[in-house]
Design an enzyme around this catalytic site. Sequence first.
Site: not given
Length: 270
Positions: A134, A147
Site C-alpha cells: 500500500s 491495515y
Amino acid sequence: MTATDGRVWFVTGASRGLGRAIAEAALAAGHRVVAASRTKGTLGDEHPGRLVHIPLDVTSRDAVFDAVERAAAVFGGLDVVVNNAGVMLYGMVEEATEEQIRAHFDVNFFGAVWVAQAVLPHLKGGGRLLQVTSMGSGGGMASVGFYGAGKAALDALSEALAMEVERFGVHVTNLQMGGYATELFTSGTTTTTPDPAYRELRTELEEMWGDDAGPAPETAAPVVLRVAALADPPRRLVVGSASFDMVRELARMRAEEYTRWEDLSRQAPG
C-alpha cells in the site's frame, strides 16, 4: 516478456477488485492465468485453456502450498505471481479485538508469507513475485492502522526477500497501491465496535476522505503488466499518480521532522 509469449500468472484474491483486473489484463495480453480466491466470483470463462480457477483461503499454510503445487501443474510452471489477497480492518487501535487483529494479519501478512514461501521454488531462474502492499505502508493513519501495519510488515519482509532471492533470478517488487475502487472498504472490511470517545475523529476522517472510492482497478492493471515485463524491475513502486504525490509529500515531511530533531538524535552515540 512480450504480450503474446503466454507466461503463466498466479493471482491470489482474483475474484474481485485489483486481482480480477490484473487477471483479466494478463489474459487479454495473451498470458495464461491461474486465479486463486476463496470464491470464484464473476471472472469469466471466455478464455478456454488459458484460465483456471483454484479455491484458496490464504490463511491456511497447508492449503496455500497445496494450491500452488496444483497451480504449477496446470500449465507446467509459474512465471509471475501476484500476491494480492487482502482484507481491511477499519477502526481505532483501542477498539479492535484480539480476534479481529489476528484474523486481519492472518490474511494480509501471514497469508502473503505462505504464498511467497510456496511459490519461490517455482520462480527460481527468472520468475517475478509482485507483492501488493500500500502507498500508506510508510506510516500509520488513524482508523486504518492495522491495515497499514500489515502492509508495512509485508513491505519490509519483501525487501529482505528481494535481497535473498535475487541471486536465483527471482525479482520481487512491492506494488505500493494507491486507492482504487476494489470493494476493500465494503465487502472486504471488518469494522470495530465504535467507541463514542472517537466520534469527533471519525467525523473528521470521513470529511477528509469524502465519497470518492477512487479510480477503477482496471486503470492500474496495465502498470502491473509493465512491471512484470521489465528486465530489471524496481523493488518498490507506488501505483497511482495522486498517490505518488502523497507519498512524496509524506517523505518530505518525514525528512523535515528528522532534521528538526537531529541535534537530539545525535546526543546518543549508537
